[in-house]
Design an enzyme around this catalytic site. Structure first.
Site, mmCIF file in Angstrom:
data_model
loop_
_atom_site.group_PDB
_atom_site.id
_atom_site.type_symbol
_atom_site.label_atom_id
_atom_site.label_comp_id
_atom_site.label_asym_id
_atom_site.label_seq_id
_atom_site.Cartn_x
_atom_site.Cartn_y
_atom_site.Cartn_z
ATOM 1 N N ASP A 1 -9.813 -15.926 -16.705
ATOM 2 C CA ASP A 1 -10.709 -16.367 -15.380
ATOM 3 C C ASP A 1 -11.715 -17.283 -16.290
ATOM 4 O OD1 ASP A 1 -11.437 -15.784 -12.768
ATOM 5 O OD2 ASP A 1 -13.538 -15.345 -13.571
ATOM 6 N N ASP B 1 0.773 -1.218 0.160
ATOM 7 C CA ASP B 1 -0.020 -0.104 0.073
ATOM 8 C C ASP B 1 0.913 1.173 0.019
ATOM 9 O OD1 ASP B 1 -1.969 1.985 0.455
ATOM 10 O OD2 ASP B 1 -1.931 1.437 2.620
ATOM 11 N N ASP C 1 -4.031 3.981 2.912
ATOM 12 C CA ASP C 1 -5.315 3.782 2.993
ATOM 13 C C ASP C 1 -5.672 2.458 3.453
ATOM 14 O OD1 ASP C 1 -5.003 2.396 0.757
ATOM 15 O OD2 ASP C 1 -6.575 3.389 -0.227
ATOM 16 N N GLU D 1 -7.527 -20.366 -16.530
ATOM 17 C CA GLU D 1 -8.004 -20.975 -15.420
ATOM 18 C C GLU D 1 -9.235 -21.668 -15.595
ATOM 19 O OE1 GLU D 1 -10.446 -20.417 -11.359
ATOM 20 O OE2 GLU D 1 -11.156 -19.139 -13.107
ATOM 21 N N ASP E 1 -1.828 -1.286 -3.672
ATOM 22 C CA ASP E 1 -2.236 -0.572 -4.972
ATOM 23 C C ASP E 1 -0.883 -0.720 -6.103
ATOM 24 O OD1 ASP E 1 -0.470 1.240 -3.927
ATOM 25 O OD2 ASP E 1 -1.856 2.182 -2.639
HETATM 26 C C1 NOJ Z 1 -12.006 -17.355 -10.618
HETATM 27 C C2 NOJ Z 1 -11.533 -16.531 -9.770
HETATM 28 O O1 NOJ Z 1 -10.085 -17.028 -9.342
HETATM 29 C C3 NOJ Z 1 -12.106 -16.429 -8.401
HETATM 30 O O2 NOJ Z 1 -11.561 -15.751 -7.449
HETATM 31 C C4 NOJ Z 1 -13.481 -15.631 -8.766
HETATM 32 O O3 NOJ Z 1 -14.048 -15.836 -7.748
HETATM 33 C C5 NOJ Z 1 -14.268 -16.631 -9.955
HETATM 34 N N1 NOJ Z 1 -13.199 -17.111 -10.836
HETATM 35 C C6 NOJ Z 1 -15.286 -15.769 -10.702
HETATM 36 O O4 NOJ Z 1 -14.836 -14.807 -11.313
#
Ligand code: NOJ
Length: 535
Positions: A202, A21, A25, A264, A29
């Site tokens: 994601d 940080d 705050d 992912e 960041d």
């Molecule tokens: C995978 C992410 O790593 C996780 O943190 C998130 O909650 C879900 N996808 C939804 O975006």
């Protein structure tokens, strides 16, 4: 910085909220990250991967994006982002950013328009459906989050349900609409033009859903994530059309040269997971099962060999021991096993990803229940820089772990025997080792406590047990110690037997005449990267 850099890369995952940080705050960041890049450089990581820093109401801590082309003021500005990229690149560190394409925030202007009226041109940017005849959700799909139940939320004003595969604050985009595709195409370009080196995608396997929104078959209806079933497939994830989107992303990335995508893809079935990396879509994807294994050498061998057997020989998975979604390594396996776990992750054939704090042995520090806003807070506590914490001059958004006084970067930086220096040694060795960077992989039979494998002309032997283990390594008499989890291990050691201390891992160079596994074709172990030694 040249050709296919990601193939042997070590990534360092930064959770921006918790790393450093700069303005007091209590929330990390981008300038804070910039100021701490030397830590990443000293670790030897090739790239940082940043969890989301975009404007967000934080329904899912940034995984609910309300503007794809900006920075949440709490983390800084676009100028801060550019400064961070410049500072990273000047140290030879690449920048990979998280991108969430399956859903937006329910506060994203696209969704506000979409929900405003059934006839709005953006209505079809999201997945809307009429209630079932009984007024309930349109089908039986479930949110990935148990606490959310169904994946549908009724919008009373327009009388339809919208799909949310995660929280109701994260409506799913309709990727079958070409305008959505085009809008996200612009987002990719926006960040690539700013110099980012890649994306972490994601839930990449969720981008497409059954166009008829049919129920999931009863056998898999209870599953909140991918469910491995020999015949029956889910209708809300892992659809073949997902790959069209990922292929298009790849074309865009290739247009920028040496950029990459890491998926992912929480899919438990090896054969299905293997379709997500190494082809003409994303270059690599997390091997999710890797971080789900119990501390058991045989379980890891099975897990790794299982995916390797189903993967194209030139394809590489990404290995991580921990992330912002799961309990930290030390809390799952114990601090005594952290060195062997690190050696395993950093010597396997694939991309490796270190979660901030893992390199110093940070453990979960779950806040009191009433303070735990997400349920995953325990593994997201602030980075422990020095004995006072060193994360913020203000009041940290989550309490620092109680062990910050002893488990911190400053305490370990100059201690050759520290976990931090083991990570540094392993990463430096990996960078300089042609065998680890390009060599094949084959696991070897060994006692139940030991996971052993060859990488090119190297033998990696990892003792998972809390007691010493000795075993004969077939085919050879001795090996030279290249790296060990112990500092006092050096020189040539016998392989008849090879004696490993409790919780010890070693990387040994074998004499070329006497390699174990000699029935293998020369030095071309499965997956050897011979064809791509050149960029
Ligand atoms: C995978 C992410 O790593 C996780 O943190 C998130 O909650 C879900 N996808 C939804 O975006």
């Amino acid at each position: 910085m040249s050709g296919q850099w990601w193939r042997d890369a070590v990534l360092y995952q930064i959770y921006p909220r918790s790393f450093a940080d700069s303005d007091g705050d209590g929330i990390g960041d981008l300038p804070g990250i910039t100021a701490r890049l030397d830590h990443v450089a000293q670790l030897g990581a090739d790239a940082i991967w940043l969890s989301p820093f975009y404007p967000s109401p934080q329904a899912d801590f940034g995984y609910d994006i309300s503007d794809y082309e900006s920075v949440d003021p709490v983390y800084g500005t676009l100028d801060d982002f550019d400064a961070m990229v410049t500072a990273a690149h000047s140290r030879g560190i690449r920048v990979v950013i998280d991108i969430v394409m399956n859903h937006t925030s329910d506060e994203h202007p696209w969704f506000l328009e979409s929900r405003s009226d059934r006839t709005n041109p953006k209505r079809d940017w999201y997945i809307w459906a009429d209630p079932a005849p009984d007024g309930g959700p349109p089908n039986n799909w479930l949110s990935a989050f148990e606490r959310c139940g169904t994946a549908w939320k009724l919008d009373a004003a327009t009388g339809q349900y919208y799909l949310h595969s995660f929280t109701p604050g994260q409506p799913d985009l309709n990727w079958r609409n070409p305008d959505v595709h085009a809008a996200m195409h612009k987002v990719w370009q926006f960040w690539l033009d700013r110099g980012v080196d890649g994306f972490r995608i994601d839930v990449a396997h969720r981008l497409m859903k059954d166009p008829q929104l049919r129920d999931n078959p009863p056998e898999v209806a209870h599953a909140r994530r991918h469910f491995s079933h020999p015949v029956v497939r889910q209708r809300n994830l892992d659809l073949p059309e997902v790959h069209d989107v990922l292929r298009d992303l790849r074309v865009v990335l290739d247009g920028y040269g040496d950029r990459f995508a890491l998926g992912e893809v929480p899919i438990s079935d090896d054969a299905r997971l293997a379709t997500y990396f190494g082809g003409d879509g994303m270059q690599t994807a997390f091997h999710i099962a890797f971080w789900e294994q119990p501390w058991d050498a045989r379980a890891f061998r099975r897990c790794i060999d299982g995916l390797v057997a189903r993967t194209r020989t030139d394809a590489l998975p990404t290995y991580a021991l921990s992330t912002h979604d799961i309990s930290r390594t030390v809390s799952r396996y114990g601090i005594e096993h952290a060195p062997v776990a690190a050696m395993m992750m950093l010597t396997l054939r694939g991309v490796a990803c270190v979660y901030y704090g893992e390199e110093i042995g940070m453990a979960d520090a779950p806040p009191a229940l009433e303070q735990d806003v997400d349920g995953r807070d325990g593994q997201r506590t602030p980075m422990q820089w020095d004995a006072t914490g060193g994360f913020t001059t203000g009041n940290p958004w989550l309490p620092l772990a109680a062990d910050q006084h002893v488990v911190n970067v400053a305490a370990q930086a100059d201690d050759p025997g520290s976990l931090l220096n083991l990570y540094r040694r392993l990463i430096a060795y990996r960078r300089g080792s042609e065998d680890l960077r390009r060599g094949g992989y084959v696991s070897l039979d060994s006692p139940a406590e030991v996971f052993a494998y060859r990488r090119g002309d190297l033998l990696v032997a990892l003792n998972f047990a809390d007691h010493p283990v000795a075993f004969d390594v077939p085919g050879d008499a001795a090996g030279r110690v290249e790296v060990s989890t112990r500092l006092d291990r050096e020189g040539v050691v016998s392989m008849r037997p090879l004696e490993l201390e409790a919780c010890e891992g070693v990387v040994l160079r074998l004499s070329v005449e006497n390699l174990p596994g000699q029935n293998l074709p020369g030095q071309n172990l499965p997956g050897q990267d011979a064809a791509e030694a050149a960029p």
